[in-house]
Scaffold this active site. Structure first.
Site, mmCIF file in Angstrom:
data_model
loop_
_atom_site.group_PDB
_atom_site.id
_atom_site.type_symbol
_atom_site.label_atom_id
_atom_site.label_comp_id
_atom_site.label_asym_id
_atom_site.label_seq_id
_atom_site.Cartn_x
_atom_site.Cartn_y
_atom_site.Cartn_z
ATOM 1 C CG HIS A 220 -0.173 -2.637 6.454
ATOM 2 N ND1 HIS A 220 1.064 -3.124 6.505
ATOM 3 C CD2 HIS A 220 -0.274 -1.523 5.803
ATOM 4 C CE1 HIS A 220 1.894 -2.246 5.763
ATOM 5 N NE2 HIS A 220 0.949 -1.187 5.375
ATOM 6 N N GLY B 107 -8.527 -9.888 3.781
ATOM 7 C CA GLY B 107 -9.972 -9.101 4.134
ATOM 8 C C GLY B 107 -9.750 -8.362 5.607
ATOM 9 C CG ASP C 219 -8.989 -11.304 8.703
ATOM 10 O OD1 ASP C 219 -8.166 -10.467 8.778
ATOM 11 O OD2 ASP C 219 -8.860 -12.249 8.132
ATOM 12 C CG HIS D 298 0.405 8.148 1.068
ATOM 13 N ND1 HIS D 298 1.040 7.692 -0.227
ATOM 14 C CD2 HIS D 298 0.196 6.942 1.850
ATOM 15 C CE1 HIS D 298 1.371 6.482 -0.164
ATOM 16 N NE2 HIS D 298 0.685 6.004 1.261
#
Length: 406
Positions: A114, A120, A122, A243
């Site tokens: 996420h 990006g 960050d 998953h």
């Protein structure tokens, strides 16, 4: 310590050699009776070599760096002079955390995804305010992110590193390294990580609301979202294999079993016996407390709903006894899809496209080795998405708050 270093070097060399072999001897056709990851009549995107023509670790890492106008790059062992123990400390702390919380691997994988998928890698998803503006909505408040967990694990690692090397190691690097180490602890592949990322001072609420793949996306929507970040079909199918660890919360599943696409009926493609299992696990949850978020799917986001549940299902636990399964990072996720037992509509939709279905079949046909190699390669690529380096961004002292200069 010397033995451990040699072991890592041998692992890197083995990865490089195996990739070179795959380039020189591409698998084609159906000669072994199992689905192949390449085909003469419909070739997939070719393997990209992770090694240079001359070989060697320096050349290997130089080809995977990210450049920008500052002419600075991510580096292997970026903190070798400023905090040489950094990566070892992250690894040891992550091992301790995993010993206390086995679900930490799925939590961090989802948190990392996420973060990197929105503007990006960050560490913007970790922020509690955006550029000092407490009135600005943040990524944590975006509906796809409200069930994210693992923030406390990153805070623990950051605190330890601040005690050793104050103001040196970025939160973005911590999240990237900790996720890799958590994947290894869960039985997944080791992959090398370049470091030197910087932290964003901004959080991106609107982008997070719109840019995270949804659990009810069809195959075209899923492929489109991943392609916007530079991932092809093969990389997308490999990444969704994440998953296979963690528990998918019932809030991701309920619409499939009760009100598929607003019909008021279950998804007609779910096999009857699997629908009964899903209902048994989740349907009674309607009357339960909604105060605690479930340990959610590592990659695909939850739907646009404020409701959280404490129950859920996992691919590993819900397999029929007729399907063999070993460690978390084997082929059981793909075997489930072949049998129509995808927990998420977006997962099962991988069988609705000829190219992605062929990849699912190929990954399901062995013990997980092909999947692990492609997953590792795709994770390396994701870890370099739109990173901030050099003079860009900052190194936060607290991962939840921007660092303001005095």
């Amino acid at each position: 310590m010397l033995f451990e270093t040699k072991a890592w070097l041998l692992f890197f060399v083995a990865v490089i050699l195996s990739l070179r072999i795959s380039l020189n001897n591409p698998r084609t056709g159906e000669s072994n009776g199992k689905p192949s990851l390449s085909s003469s009549d419909e070739p997939l995107v070719a393997f990209v070599s992770l090694a240079s023509g001359d070989g060697g670790l320096d050349d290997f890492f130089s080809e995977t760096t990210t450049t920008d106008l500052t002419s600075q790059t991510l580096e292997y062992d970026f903190y070798r002079n400023t905090c040489p123990q950094a990566e070892g400390l992250v690894r040891s702390k992550m091992a301790w955390i995993y010993g206390q919380h086995r679900n930490a691997s799925a939590q961090l994988l989802r948190l990392f995804f996420h973060d990197c998928f929105i503007e990006g890698c960050d560490a913007s998803v970790l922020l509690d305010d955006s550029n000092g503006n407490t009135n600005h909505a943040i990524e944590k408040q975006a509906i796809p992110n409200k069930s994210l967990k693992g923030f406390d694990k990153i805070d623990q690692i950051k605190e330890m590193l601040e005690n050793e090397c104050p103001g040196v190691v970025s939160c973005a690097d911590i999240l990237t390294l900790a996720t890799r180490d958590a994947i290894v602890l869960a039985g997944g592949p080791f992959y090398p990580i370049l470091t030197g990322r910087r932290d964003s001072t901004r959080s991106f609420f609107n982008e997070a609301m719109m840019g995270i793949p949804r659990p009810d996306d069809n195959i075209n929507q899923t492929l489109h979202q991943f392609s916007l970040r530079g991932f092809d079909e093969r990389e997308t199918v490999a990444l969704l294999g994440g998953h296979n660890i963690g528990k998918i919360g019932c809030e991701f599943i309920m619409s499939r079993i009760n009100n598929f696409k607003g019909t008021g009926q279950p998804d007609p493609t779910i096999p009857p016996e699997f629908l009964r299992e899903m209902k048994l696990n989740c349907e009674d949850d309607n009357n339960e407390s909604t105060s605690t978020a479930a340990a959610a799917s590592p990659l695909v986001s939850r739907g646009l709903s404020e409701r959280f549940t404490t129950d859920g299902m996992s691919y590993y636990q819900q397999l029929s006894s007729s399907v063999s399964s070993g460690a978390g990072f084997d082929s059981h996720y793909y075997q489930s899809l072949l049998r129509g037992r995808g927990l998420l509509f977006a997962d099962q939709q991988l069988m609705a496209n000829k190219r992605t279905a062929r990849l699912v079949a190929a990954y399901a046909s062995d013990d997980g080795s092909a999947f692990q190699m492609d997953f590792a390669r795709a994770m390396m690529k994701m870890s370099d998405l739109n990173v901030l380096i050099g003079s860009q961004g900052q190194v936060r002292f607290d991962c939840s708050l921007p660092t303001h200069s005095s």
